[in-house]
Design a protein around this motif. Sequence first.
Motif: not given
Length: 314
Positions: A97, A165, A205, A207, A268-270
């Motif tokens: 990431s 995010e 990160i 992620e 993708n998600y943070i």
Amino acid sequence: MVDENILKHFGVDERIFLEALKLSPSAQGYIAGAISEVLLKDYLEAKGYEVIRIKEKPSGGNKAKNYEARGDFYIRKQGNKADKWLVIESKGLKSNSEFRGSKLDSPEKVFKFLKVRVFNESKTKKTTYQRGYATYLKAKGKWEQKNPGKKFLGFSWNKNFPGPESYNLDKIWSSEDNLKEWVYSLDKSSFTEQAYRNVDGAIAILETHQPSKRVGIKTGIDQAAPLVYDFNIMSVDLFLRTGRHEFVFMNSQEISHSPTSPEHLYQNYIIDILVKGKKNRPIVQQPWYLDVEDCITQTKPIYRPIDRTQIDNR
């Protein structure tokens, strides 16, 4: 002493096996994923859940895969005789990431990445929601123009945690100048790929990564991400960034869907961002939960009947 399982399955001794494993990041990823699944099953059973593994590839291939059973496990509380289950998907964190595309390989890039997330007053929950909704309206207009007489699916982001995010970087830096001073005080090695791989880079990160090419059942939209109803709950093992096998959970119906296709999740998600020397543990907040029972009781996912053709009896 030769490991008999390694010899049986691969025809080599442990030294050769481990050397080959070191040279293959993709193989390491598969094994890490399998470990997460085993540990998740143990975690769920310790919480009092009955856990049944779902086949990865049922007989008949992808066409035989039930779109409501694309996770890894069916779960329900022990002693519950109703034929209603939740589907849970097990994932790990994205391993590249921070350094993919040289994204954070200099103090300047790290400063810009953090500044917009900490001190950009225009980036608020309200503006994030508005931008997502504007993107949705454009996609809705194009789709309805191509599909006259049909209605696009609704926009269901939660205004309290909009977008992909979720992070907490509060009270780490007092000003942009303070942030810049910290970034430029770091050793140059903190911005290298090796440092990020070793979780010793400027930031880390957390992620998710879920590239799963799926076609929307209701809209026909093709995107490289899961459908919202492929599973009820996603579990993410944070090991790659925290060094511990610990899980966080989200309800696929509660987290923000793709703004261009309400049937799809984001790829993708943070979950959070760690900061070298300043924040070494994640702060987990909605739409993520530290405990699977909190996720279930607070978000109330919709139970579904079990499909016995999808069960892995190994």
